[in-house]
Design an enzyme around this catalytic site. Structure first.
Site, mmCIF file in Angstrom:
data_model
loop_
_atom_site.group_PDB
_atom_site.id
_atom_site.type_symbol
_atom_site.label_atom_id
_atom_site.label_comp_id
_atom_site.label_asym_id
_atom_site.label_seq_id
_atom_site.Cartn_x
_atom_site.Cartn_y
_atom_site.Cartn_z
ATOM 1 N N PHE A 1 30.594 81.260 86.375
ATOM 2 C CA PHE A 1 30.624 81.207 87.836
ATOM 3 C C PHE A 1 32.035 81.528 88.322
ATOM 4 C CE2 PHE A 1 27.152 78.588 86.388
ATOM 5 C CZ PHE A 1 26.131 78.839 87.299
ATOM 6 N N LEU B 1 32.477 77.056 85.026
ATOM 7 C CA LEU B 1 33.120 77.344 86.310
ATOM 8 C C LEU B 1 34.541 77.819 86.031
ATOM 9 C CD1 LEU B 1 32.144 74.055 88.216
ATOM 10 C CD2 LEU B 1 30.863 76.213 88.141
ATOM 11 N N CYS B 2 34.936 78.924 86.626
ATOM 12 C CA CYS B 2 36.304 79.429 86.454
ATOM 13 C C CYS B 2 37.295 78.441 87.062
ATOM 14 C CB CYS B 2 36.469 80.775 87.145
ATOM 15 S SG CYS B 2 38.199 81.281 87.272
ATOM 16 N N VAL B 3 38.285 78.050 86.283
ATOM 17 C CA VAL B 3 39.221 77.023 86.742
ATOM 18 C C VAL B 3 40.046 77.483 87.952
ATOM 19 C CG1 VAL B 3 40.980 77.668 85.023
ATOM 20 C CG2 VAL B 3 41.029 75.394 86.060
ATOM 21 N N ALA C 1 37.831 77.591 90.954
ATOM 22 C CA ALA C 1 37.432 76.223 91.318
ATOM 23 C C ALA C 1 38.571 75.487 92.013
ATOM 24 C CB ALA C 1 36.978 75.461 90.074
#
Lengths: 133, 130, 100, 100, 133, 130
Positions: F39, F77-79, F82
């Protein structure tokens, strides 16, 4: 003193949430006793197509709500002719939206008015508040 | 003159939140009144206090909070849009059975009627979206 | 009425639709990616140039600068304004419509 | 290659750009708002009809139905498929490109 | 075995975040020793314009990062001729992107290759993975 | 066959999250393997547990969590994305000095390298976005 509110709908339904969330504003706004009109142009005319079936997509079909607008005294619904024509559509492809006219012995009347782009421009110019989705 | 502003997109992804902020600042500097800023659609994502943008970039959420504090501006997140997208204050979180909340300071959550009222009460309503 | 357009005319039909509905005497303000509509020599420049006979065009300077568009490349007759000018336009016209 | 297009051709230039870059023997799958590109009799139907000589076109049935587009209004020669068919297409072609 | 990765950029910068976040993927991806190409077409060509100044907008100017791509061995940057022409642009309007060719005594060479739509279609077809933004 | 999926938009606002879900379900039913769902951009908003959508609508976040649990799918989830948008697990929240976290069960936060790896390891990578 009531203001003239126009809700401008230019986006197709389901691909994005704007059509649905715009309708939610219209329903809430109907309680405020303002003069309300809706305009459907460009891909917005796709919001009013008949026969929407969303079961296989797994999302909520909100098109029946347009038919309830008449009960909320929202009965000035302008659909642009040029936008329909560019999409190969006619009024027969759209939901039959009606209201009961209290000034005419509650006769059932069409809410949808087919207008040209030039007429729609005049309608836009005649508003106090324009909300676009 | 009295302005109301509608912000329809989240921070960073679309420029709408930046344009709305730059417009608001200019309006205040010119002596106009901001009746309300209403956040709808993904616009509610402007109101999370959990964002940590890169240090060399603007902090959009904090900018709004600071503006609200310094100029006493009414920042309203639409409750229906916020519920769909997971933005909640402590009350909303409790009501929805959530174990945490994430709304940033200076914002409040309320109904769509606040948008209609913003259109009625202000001299101008201007929308920033996608 | 003040119309705002925030989309590139090379990507969307938004500017075209706005121009089709902007009445004589109204204003169109190009913001965000809409500022590409203010450039000379693009496929869509003629659209704006012909609409300018009836409608006043404005463009946000900070949006032009961010995108590296020199003021010299803006179509003659389009006014480059800043956010103060934006506020003035909103005040000057009785209402605004955002073409999103 | 499998190309997917999820935007209405009446609103964006995406489908046009995709078609311009789809080589002979590749496939274009219309999804989400892209399904309006599969309709007969629109301003953009000729774009697809002429591209069909070299490229295979597919459209997602559930997206058509949600929008009230009857299968009878789909351009002849475009295959209506479901998500299983989508998966098969992705497997069949060696790579996919999403035109966003 | 390395794969051929193509990053396709079709959106203008600043109006949306896709250009910036795409560049972040390219920079991370450069560490994976794959065969990397970038394509700029449609409004994506605007990402590479010279002279971007974002101070007054209050956002971060990320255009200098494109100039660093050569240092990351990302030097196959395809710009579509038709897209430039439709926007009244030429290569002179774009950032000069270069790299040092280790196979040619570290000579400085242009990373940008101007290609036609037909050529770009061939380049797309020759990839293993296409990421679009 | 081994698929990787990239989801680039948030739930509800764009159909991308629905298409990605319907595609994933069909792929699993046909016996394919899902190597990873990554994501990015607003896609990280698929991973908040604070959403409370209307009861007559689908719950997009819960759908992902259930799918991850039933089929042991890696939801990442891409840090960086995010952090910009305010999605955090307990570790991220602590690291960034936040007093709350909001990540939904079944997701994990990691770096963009996971997207590249998804492209390398899978037979096909397919993107759903705006």
């Amino acid at each position: 003193m009531s203001k003239r509110f126009l809700y401008v709908n230019r986006k197709a339904p389901y691909g994005t949430i704007y059509a649905l969330e715009s309708l939610e504003v219209v329903l809430i706004g109907a309680a405020f006793e303002q003069d309300v009109s809706l305009a459907f142009l460009d891909d917005g005319v796709f919001q009013l197509t008949r026969g929407q079936q969303t079961d296989e997509l797994g999302v909520k079909n909100f098109s029946p709500t347009y038919k309830a607008l008449g009960d909320y005294d929202v009965n000035k619904i302008y659909v642009e002719r040029e936008s329909l024509e560019a999409r190969g559509l006619t009024l027969d492809d759209l939901l039959p939206l009606t209201y009961e006219d209290e000034d005419d012995d509650w006769a059932e009347k069409d809410s949808i008015k087919l207008v040209s782009a030039a007429e729609l421009a005049e309608i836009m110019e005649a508003q106090d508040v324009v909300l676009s989705f | 003159m009295k302005f109301s502003i509608l912000v329809s997109e989240g921070p960073y992804t679309h420029e709408a939140a930046d344009t709305a902020y730059n417009f608001t600042k200019a309006a205040l500097e010119k002596g106009h009144e901001i009746f309300r800023i209403f956040f709808y659609h993904d616009g509610v994502n402007n109101g999370t206090r959990l964002a940590t943008p890169p240090q060399d970039d603007r902090n959009i959420v904090n900018r709004w909070s600071t503006l609200a504090q310094e100029h006493d501006i009414d920042l309203v997140l639409c409750v229906a849009a916020a519920q769909r997208r997971g933005i909640a204050d402590a009350d909303e979180a409790r009501r929805n059975g959530k174990d945490a909340d994430n709304m940033a300071p200076g914002f409040r959550i309320s109904g769509l009627g606040q948008l209609i009222e913003a259109g009625i009460e202000a001299d101008r309503l201007i929308t920033f979206g996608d | 009425m003040l119309h705002t357009v925030n989309k590139s005319p090379l990507d969307r039909t938004t500017l075209e639709s706005c121009i089709q509905h902007a009445m004589k005497g109204s204003a169109v303000l190009l913001i965000e990616d809409g500022v590409y509509g203010a450039m000379q020599g693009t496929q869509k420049s003629p659209l704006v140039e012909s609409a300018m006979k009836e409608v006043s065009f404005y463009v946000i300077g900070p949006d032009l600068k961010a995108r590296g568009i020199d003021a010299g490349r803006v179509i003659d007759g389009i006014s480059v304004i800043d956010y103060n000018g934006f506020v003035d336009l909103v005040a000057e016209y009785d209402k605004s419509q955002s073409w999103l």
